[in-house]
Design an enzyme around this catalytic site. Structure first.
Site, PDB file in Angstrom:
ATOM      1  N   LYS A  84       0.834  -1.199   0.000  1.00 53.47           N
ATOM      2  CA  LYS A  84       0.000   0.000   0.000  1.00 53.47           C
ATOM      3  C   LYS A  84       0.874   1.256   0.000  1.00 53.47           C
ATOM      4  O   LYS A  84       2.105   1.175   0.126  1.00 53.47           O
ATOM      5  CB  LYS A  84      -0.913  -0.020   1.231  1.00 53.47           C
ATOM      6  CG  LYS A  84      -1.906  -1.185   1.259  1.00 53.47           C
ATOM      7  CD  LYS A  84      -2.837  -1.005   2.447  1.00 53.47           C
ATOM      8  CE  LYS A  84      -3.897  -2.084   2.508  1.00 53.47           C
ATOM      9  NZ  LYS A  84      -4.897  -1.787   3.543  1.00 53.47           N
ATOM     10  N   HIS A 120      -1.758  -5.288   1.327  1.00 55.80           N
ATOM     11  CA  HIS A 120      -3.042  -5.966   1.099  1.00 55.80           C
ATOM     12  C   HIS A 120      -2.786  -7.391   0.607  1.00 55.80           C
ATOM     13  O   HIS A 120      -1.826  -7.629  -0.117  1.00 55.80           O
ATOM     14  CB  HIS A 120      -3.841  -5.206   0.027  1.00 55.80           C
ATOM     15  CG  HIS A 120      -4.995  -5.997  -0.532  1.00 55.80           C
ATOM     16  ND1 HIS A 120      -6.219  -6.057   0.098  1.00 55.80           N
ATOM     17  CD2 HIS A 120      -5.077  -6.806  -1.625  1.00 55.80           C
ATOM     18  CE1 HIS A 120      -7.016  -6.860  -0.603  1.00 55.80           C
ATOM     19  NE2 HIS A 120      -6.361  -7.324  -1.650  1.00 55.80           N
TER      20      HIS A 120
HETATM   21  P1  GDP Z   1      -7.573  -6.454   5.073  1.00 59.74           P
HETATM   22  O1  GDP Z   1      -8.036  -7.430   4.019  1.00 59.74           O
HETATM   23  O2  GDP Z   1      -7.014  -7.121   6.309  1.00 59.74           O
HETATM   24  O3  GDP Z   1      -6.680  -5.367   4.530  1.00 59.74           O
HETATM   25  O4  GDP Z   1      -8.852  -5.724   5.599  1.00 59.74           O
HETATM   26  P2  GDP Z   1     -10.256  -5.434   4.968  1.00 59.74           P
HETATM   27  O5  GDP Z   1     -10.397  -5.941   3.570  1.00 59.74           O
HETATM   28  O6  GDP Z   1     -11.236  -5.862   6.008  1.00 59.74           O
HETATM   29  O7  GDP Z   1     -10.260  -3.852   4.917  1.00 59.74           O
HETATM   30  C1  GDP Z   1      -9.541  -3.182   3.915  1.00 59.74           C
HETATM   31  C2  GDP Z   1      -8.853  -1.984   4.509  1.00 59.74           C
HETATM   32  O8  GDP Z   1      -9.850  -1.083   4.985  1.00 59.74           O
HETATM   33  C3  GDP Z   1      -7.983  -2.325   5.731  1.00 59.74           C
HETATM   34  O9  GDP Z   1      -6.681  -2.727   5.388  1.00 59.74           O
HETATM   35  C4  GDP Z   1      -8.009  -1.019   6.477  1.00 59.74           C
HETATM   36  O10 GDP Z   1      -7.055  -0.125   5.884  1.00 59.74           O
HETATM   37  C5  GDP Z   1      -9.412  -0.510   6.183  1.00 59.74           C
HETATM   38  N1  GDP Z   1     -10.342  -0.926   7.248  1.00 59.74           N
HETATM   39  C6  GDP Z   1     -11.002  -2.080   7.390  1.00 59.74           C
HETATM   40  N2  GDP Z   1     -11.787  -2.086   8.484  1.00 59.74           N
HETATM   41  C7  GDP Z   1     -11.621  -0.875   9.032  1.00 59.74           C
HETATM   42  C8  GDP Z   1     -12.184  -0.254  10.169  1.00 59.74           C
HETATM   43  O11 GDP Z   1     -12.992  -0.819  10.902  1.00 59.74           O
HETATM   44  N3  GDP Z   1     -11.765   1.016  10.400  1.00 59.74           N
HETATM   45  C9  GDP Z   1     -10.892   1.651   9.604  1.00 59.74           C
HETATM   46  N4  GDP Z   1     -10.539   2.892   9.893  1.00 59.74           N
HETATM   47  N5  GDP Z   1     -10.343   1.095   8.517  1.00 59.74           N
HETATM   48  C10 GDP Z   1     -10.703  -0.154   8.234  1.00 59.74           C
END
Ligand code: GDP
Length: 153
Positions: free
Chosen positions: A14, A120
């Site tokens: 990222k 990611h």
């Molecule tokens: P990842 O697959 O572990 O990267 O997570 P997700 O696909 O669930 O979410 C994508 C991205 O959105 C994450 O890497 C975070 O940067 C952001 N994100 C996800 N959930 C949250 C949340 O509850 N709060 C905030 N501020 N950002 C979030």
């Protein structure tokens, strides 16, 4: 765990990972684990492209900040292939919340804040294939990796 040696996952350093000089470290982890790199590019993505990538989060309070952050600089888009690439890629990343990520994982070693998660990784084979199409419409690179027989029986 999948037994498909050709399983593919979409991994992306990222904007924060690029700015913090972690590209080489992250690539090195996937190389050393035995995965095969089949696509790689440095991209300064448009908001529309990032919105598509994160479309499941559209409408959440953190979505605008996520788009702004991910378009603030370039990202490194990659496809890695190998046994259990999706599940193992996720394990190598750590948890979505970096504070819950074990030391030794990418987030557990380099991140603290859920808004700055460095890298990611696709969360399912189906999403991996969708993300690969979105980021590499031109396709990936086909070649024989001579190390394969030292990694897979
Ligand atoms: P990842 O697959 O572990 O990267 O997570 P997700 O696909 O669930 O979410 C994508 C991205 O959105 C994450 O890497 C975070 O940067 C952001 N994100 C996800 N959930 C949250 C949340 O509850 N709060 C905030 N501020 N950002 C979030």
């Amino acid at each position: 765990m999948s037994c498909n040696v050709n399983e593919r996952t979409y991994i992306m350093v990222k904007a924060d990972g690029v700015q913090r000089g972690l590209i080489g470290n992250i690539i090195g982890r996937f190389e050393k684990r035995g995965f095969k790199l089949i696509a790689l590019k440095l991209v300064h993505a448009t908001p529309a492209h990032i919105e598509k990538h994160y479309e499941v989060w559209s409408g959440t309070p953190f979505f605008p900040g996520l788009i702004k952050f991910m378009t603030s600089g370039p990202v490194v888009a990659m496809v890695w292939q190998g046994l259990g690439a999706v599940e193992t890629g996720r394990a190598m990343l750590g948890e979505t919340n970096p504070l819950a990520s074990a030391p030794g994982t990418i987030r557990g070693d380099f991140a603290l804040d859920i808004d700055r998660t460095i890298c990611h990784g696709s969360d399912s084979v189906e999403n991996a294939e969708k993300e690969i199409k979105l980021w590499f419409p031109e396709g990936v690179v086909q070649y024989d990796a001579t190390f394969a027989s030292w990694i897979f029986e």
